[in-house]
Design a protein around this motif. Sequence first.
Motif, PDB file in Angstrom:
ATOM      1  N   GLU A 103       0.857  -1.189   0.000  1.00 35.71           N
ATOM      2  CA  GLU A 103       0.000   0.000   0.000  1.00 35.71           C
ATOM      3  C   GLU A 103       0.892   1.237   0.000  1.00 35.71           C
ATOM      4  O   GLU A 103       2.099   1.145   0.240  1.00 35.71           O
ATOM      5  CB  GLU A 103      -0.950   0.001   1.190  1.00 35.71           C
ATOM      6  CG  GLU A 103      -0.257  -0.085   2.529  1.00 35.71           C
ATOM      7  CD  GLU A 103      -1.238  -0.190   3.677  1.00 35.71           C
ATOM      8  OE1 GLU A 103      -1.094   0.609   4.628  1.00 35.71           O
ATOM      9  OE2 GLU A 103      -2.135  -1.057   3.626  1.00 35.71           O
ATOM     10  N   ALA A 104       0.295   2.382  -0.275  1.00 35.34           N
ATOM     11  CA  ALA A 104       1.062   3.618  -0.451  1.00 35.34           C
ATOM     12  C   ALA A 104       1.916   3.963   0.775  1.00 35.34           C
ATOM     13  O   ALA A 104       3.056   4.429   0.629  1.00 35.34           O
ATOM     14  CB  ALA A 104       0.123   4.772  -0.800  1.00 35.34           C
ATOM     15  N   ASN A 105       1.410   3.726   1.976  1.00 36.26           N
ATOM     16  CA  ASN A 105       2.185   4.047   3.179  1.00 36.26           C
ATOM     17  C   ASN A 105       3.487   3.259   3.276  1.00 36.26           C
ATOM     18  O   ASN A 105       4.438   3.694   3.918  1.00 36.26           O
ATOM     19  CB  ASN A 105       1.351   3.809   4.444  1.00 36.26           C
ATOM     20  CG  ASN A 105       0.314   4.895   4.654  1.00 36.26           C
ATOM     21  OD1 ASN A 105       0.430   5.987   4.113  1.00 36.26           O
ATOM     22  ND2 ASN A 105      -0.708   4.588   5.447  1.00 36.26           N
ATOM     23  N   ASP A 106       3.539   2.089   2.626  1.00 38.70           N
ATOM     24  CA  ASP A 106       4.753   1.265   2.658  1.00 38.70           C
ATOM     25  C   ASP A 106       5.891   1.898   1.864  1.00 38.70           C
ATOM     26  O   ASP A 106       7.048   1.503   2.007  1.00 38.70           O
ATOM     27  CB  ASP A 106       4.471  -0.132   2.092  1.00 38.70           C
ATOM     28  CG  ASP A 106       3.428  -0.892   2.906  1.00 38.70           C
ATOM     29  OD1 ASP A 106       3.341  -0.668   4.129  1.00 38.70           O
ATOM     30  OD2 ASP A 106       2.704  -1.710   2.307  1.00 38.70           O
ATOM     31  N   LEU A 107       5.573   2.876   1.027  1.00 35.30           N
ATOM     32  CA  LEU A 107       6.591   3.550   0.214  1.00 35.30           C
ATOM     33  C   LEU A 107       7.360   4.606   1.001  1.00 35.30           C
ATOM     34  O   LEU A 107       8.435   5.035   0.567  1.00 35.30           O
ATOM     35  CB  LEU A 107       5.927   4.216  -1.006  1.00 35.30           C
ATOM     36  CG  LEU A 107       5.269   3.271  -2.012  1.00 35.30           C
ATOM     37  CD1 LEU A 107       4.358   4.045  -2.947  1.00 35.30           C
ATOM     38  CD2 LEU A 107       6.329   2.504  -2.791  1.00 35.30           C
ATOM     39  N   ILE A 108       6.829   4.995   2.146  1.00 36.01           N
ATOM     40  CA  ILE A 108       7.451   6.068   2.940  1.00 36.01           C
ATOM     41  C   ILE A 108       8.804   5.599   3.491  1.00 36.01           C
ATOM     42  O   ILE A 108       8.903   4.550   4.119  1.00 36.01           O
ATOM     43  CB  ILE A 108       6.524   6.508   4.099  1.00 36.01           C
ATOM     44  CG1 ILE A 108       5.228   7.097   3.536  1.00 36.01           C
ATOM     45  CG2 ILE A 108       7.222   7.511   5.016  1.00 36.01           C
ATOM     46  CD1 ILE A 108       4.129   7.314   4.558  1.00 36.01           C
ATOM     47  N   GLY A 109       9.824   6.374   3.218  1.00 38.66           N
ATOM     48  CA  GLY A 109      11.145   6.120   3.800  1.00 38.66           C
ATOM     49  C   GLY A 109      12.012   5.109   3.073  1.00 38.66           C
ATOM     50  O   GLY A 109      13.118   4.817   3.527  1.00 38.66           O
ATOM     51  N   ILE A 110      11.548   4.573   1.933  1.00 34.39           N
ATOM     52  CA  ILE A 110      12.401   3.627   1.213  1.00 34.39           C
ATOM     53  C   ILE A 110      13.414   4.394   0.353  1.00 34.39           C
ATOM     54  O   ILE A 110      13.176   5.527  -0.049  1.00 34.39           O
ATOM     55  CB  ILE A 110      11.597   2.624   0.349  1.00 34.39           C
ATOM     56  CG1 ILE A 110      10.773   3.331  -0.735  1.00 34.39           C
ATOM     57  CG2 ILE A 110      10.720   1.740   1.230  1.00 34.39           C
ATOM     58  CD1 ILE A 110      10.103   2.387  -1.718  1.00 34.39           C
ATOM     59  N   ASN A 111      14.549   3.748   0.094  1.00 31.89           N
ATOM     60  CA  ASN A 111      15.611   4.350  -0.714  1.00 31.89           C
ATOM     61  C   ASN A 111      15.605   3.864  -2.155  1.00 31.89           C
ATOM     62  O   ASN A 111      16.295   4.428  -3.008  1.00 31.89           O
ATOM     63  CB  ASN A 111      16.977   4.045  -0.094  1.00 31.89           C
ATOM     64  CG  ASN A 111      17.058   4.475   1.349  1.00 31.89           C
ATOM     65  OD1 ASN A 111      17.045   3.644   2.250  1.00 31.89           O
ATOM     66  ND2 ASN A 111      17.116   5.773   1.586  1.00 31.89           N
ATOM     67  N   GLY A 112      14.863   2.802  -2.420  1.00 30.29           N
ATOM     68  CA  GLY A 112      14.754   2.237  -3.758  1.00 30.29           C
ATOM     69  C   GLY A 112      13.561   1.294  -3.785  1.00 30.29           C
ATOM     70  O   GLY A 112      13.056   0.898  -2.733  1.00 30.29           O
ATOM     71  N   LEU A 113      13.123   0.945  -5.017  1.00 29.75           N
ATOM     72  CA  LEU A 113      11.953   0.077  -5.155  1.00 29.75           C
ATOM     73  C   LEU A 113      12.211  -0.947  -6.247  1.00 29.75           C
ATOM     74  O   LEU A 113      12.644  -0.582  -7.346  1.00 29.75           O
ATOM     75  CB  LEU A 113      10.710   0.902  -5.514  1.00 29.75           C
ATOM     76  CG  LEU A 113       9.409   0.134  -5.750  1.00 29.75           C
ATOM     77  CD1 LEU A 113       8.952  -0.580  -4.473  1.00 29.75           C
ATOM     78  CD2 LEU A 113       8.310   1.083  -6.252  1.00 29.75           C
ATOM     79  N   ILE A 114      11.928  -2.215  -5.932  1.00 34.28           N
ATOM     80  CA  ILE A 114      12.023  -3.291  -6.920  1.00 34.28           C
ATOM     81  C   ILE A 114      10.618  -3.685  -7.343  1.00 34.28           C
ATOM     82  O   ILE A 114       9.735  -3.907  -6.509  1.00 34.28           O
ATOM     83  CB  ILE A 114      12.781  -4.509  -6.349  1.00 34.28           C
ATOM     84  CG1 ILE A 114      14.249  -4.138  -6.114  1.00 34.28           C
ATOM     85  CG2 ILE A 114      12.667  -5.711  -7.297  1.00 34.28           C
ATOM     86  CD1 ILE A 114      15.089  -5.241  -5.495  1.00 34.28           C
TER      87      ILE A 114
END
Length: 192
Positions: A32-43
């Motif tokens: 979900e969108a909240n899980d994107l907060i604070g990540i440095n990269g996305l696979i």
Amino acid sequence: MKKIGVLALQGAVREHMDQIESVGCEAVVVKEANDLIGINGLILPGGESTTIRKLLDRFHLLEPIQRLAKQGLPMFGTCAGLILLAGEIVGYESPHLGVMNVVVQRNSFGRQVDSFECELTISKLEKTVPAVFIRAPHIISVGEDVEVLATYQERIVLARDRHFLGCSFHPELTKDTTILQYFVDMIDEYSK
């Protein structure tokens, strides 16, 4: 410690997470969108790109991921993930995320029964890595500033466009972390 999110809607999520942890980074499940907060990269892992797109829409993730892409968040798409990143998909009126300056052909290596493994030379790294192709796409053409990193039978299967890395195959299904480490280095480059 770098936090790398893995879009966890379909595909080899656990395998990506295990590899992320094996190179000393924290793996974050993104549902979900909240899980994107604070990540440095996305696979963006493999799976079936049309299904993943429907799930991105259902869970209201498409626009937040596009926004982060435009803000410079490094993203790595494997197989269907490459299709999601592509600016153009052959036979489709519009792309999914549409952020990587490449044109992609879906299922260009055949059906599931045509899956195969091979060794690929990554030109920039001067290293050979194992590659697993499963109903894989390939990149037909790249934009002006896109760097081609590997080809197989004259087809582009690994390329980098600024902070986006896309590959046709599944590096997470091998024990080799070369390509993931390259992505981690991209994160370092873009966090400066």
